[in-house]
Design a protein around this motif. Structure first.
Motif, PDB file in Angstrom:
ATOM      1  N   LEU A 134       0.824  -1.210   0.000  1.00 35.01           N
ATOM      2  CA  LEU A 134       0.000   0.000   0.000  1.00 35.01           C
ATOM      3  C   LEU A 134       0.856   1.256   0.000  1.00 35.01           C
ATOM      4  N   LEU A 158       0.346  -5.907  -5.251  1.00 35.16           N
ATOM      5  CA  LEU A 158      -0.538  -4.992  -4.534  1.00 35.16           C
ATOM      6  C   LEU A 158      -0.145  -3.540  -4.775  1.00 35.16           C
ATOM      7  N   THR A 178      -2.725  -0.885  -6.314  1.00 30.98           N
ATOM      8  CA  THR A 178      -3.039   0.321  -5.538  1.00 30.98           C
ATOM      9  C   THR A 178      -2.726   1.572  -6.334  1.00 30.98           C
ATOM     10  N   THR A 228     -10.087   3.320  -3.041  1.00 32.47           N
ATOM     11  CA  THR A 228      -9.305   2.176  -3.506  1.00 32.47           C
ATOM     12  C   THR A 228      -9.384   0.990  -2.541  1.00 32.47           C
ATOM     13  N   THR A 280     -11.239  -2.197  -3.790  1.00 33.35           N
ATOM     14  CA  THR A 280     -10.455  -3.016  -4.719  1.00 33.35           C
ATOM     15  C   THR A 280      -9.362  -3.781  -3.984  1.00 33.35           C
ATOM     16  N   VAL A 281      -8.685  -3.095  -3.057  1.00 33.09           N
ATOM     17  CA  VAL A 281      -7.612  -3.747  -2.301  1.00 33.09           C
ATOM     18  C   VAL A 281      -8.167  -4.877  -1.441  1.00 33.09           C
TER      19      VAL A 281
END
Length: 319
Positions: free
Chosen positions: A117, A195, A199, A234, A237-238
């Motif tokens: 992230l 990821l 992101t 977001t 989605t994460v």
């Protein structure tokens, strides 16, 4: 009340799927060519009397459905049978090895979430050379399989520098933390890159939305715009990727634990598959499927709370 019905429906679906998975896992023994008793003997020859004793011990002469229901009833009560290779109850083996795997997966998951992230945020917000450097780094991470990362990390930090042990699980919390650092990094590397890229792309897409432009035109501070209107959008989605991330961690533990000789269920599954220890293979496979489905259930329950656009009962975005 709507959320409660949704949760109960998802739990029921999970139970039905887990039941179907248990049938497939148990039936895999009978799909393999040859007599199941030959696998239990691991290629060793046996007299007719010994073969008869094995058939009676494992109820191999009973109808398939009767064998499955007996095994399923034992599993519900926490009895996964007895290991052929280790001559001990499978539940005892799982109890001794599960803490190492859970610790390894938890450490890797923490690295994935925090670093992934952070890199995605920094790349989307700063842009320029910083973004380009992060893209190159994450591309290399995504292109590096876990077993390759394990070999590289062992060679550099264990053999050459001697900073970390090259094998084992350690004892106690501090010992496990020290021994599992390199395996956790090897396990997390690919997912960190994935990821971070997801992101970054999701945040860049959110920055182009109309409500973000309106917020900026009203003089809302940029940091507040990024936090409330970009990054928050977001999270759905994460979070949706949570199931994929955990399933990848659980699968790759087999490779990483074997490479680092970690005394976990991944290594146990690898050894038991080689020695055809089917009670252990069935138990570990069912456990991994159950853990994966539990994570997906948690993601489904949290997603409507994190992203109001997602309606209960579906992962799609409402119109």
């Amino acid at each position: 009340m709507t959320f409660l019905r949704f949760a109960l429906r998802r739990v029921a679906e999970m139970a039905a799927t887990l039941l179907a998975a248990s049938f497939v896992i148990f039936g895999a023994l009978y799909l393999a060519p040859g007599n199941p008793a030959s696998f239990l003997l691991s290629g060793r020859s046996a007299s007719p009397e010994a073969m008869k004793a094995i058939n009676e011990q494992y109820h191999l002469n009973d109808p398939f459905w009767e064998q499955y229901l007996r095994w399923l009833g034992q599993v519900v009560h926490g009895d996964f049978g007895r290991s052929i290779e280790y001559r001990t109850p499978v539940s005892t083996l799982l109890g001794s090895r599960l803490p190492s795997t859970l610790m390894l997966v938890a450490m890797a998951l923490l690295l994935v979430v925090v670093i992934g992230l952070a890199l995605g945020w920094i790349g989307a917000v700063r842009g320029g050379m910083t973004d380009s450097s992060i893209l190159v780094t994450t591309t290399l991470a995504v292109g590096t399989p876990s077993f390759v990362a394990a070999v590289l990390l062992q060679g550099l930090f264990s053999v050459k520098l001697g900073w970390f042990p090259s094998s084992g699980s350690g004892t106690g919390f501090a010992g496990m933390l020290w021994h599992l650092t390199l395996p956790a990094i090897a396990l997390a590397l690919y997912l960190i890159g994935m990821l971070a890229r997801v992101t970054r792309s999701t945040m860049l897409e959110a920055m182009g939305h109309e409500h973000v432009t309106v917020a900026r035109s009203r003089g809302v501070p940029e940091r507040q715009v990024i936090h409330r209107h970009v990054f928050r959008n977001t999270l759905g989605t994460v979070l949706t990727m949570g199931g994929l991330i955990v399933s990848t961690l659980l699968i790759c533990t087999v490779l990483v634990e074997t490479a680092f000789s970690v005394n976990g269920i991944g290594q146990l599954l690898d050894l038991s598959t080689t020695t055809k220890d089917f009670p252990v293979v069935q138990a570990v496979s069912l456990l991994i499927v159950g853990m994966f489905m539990t994570v997906n259930l948690v993601v489904d329950l949290l997603l409507p709370l994190v992203d109001p656009r997602v309606t209960l009962g579906t992962r799609g975005v409402s119109a």
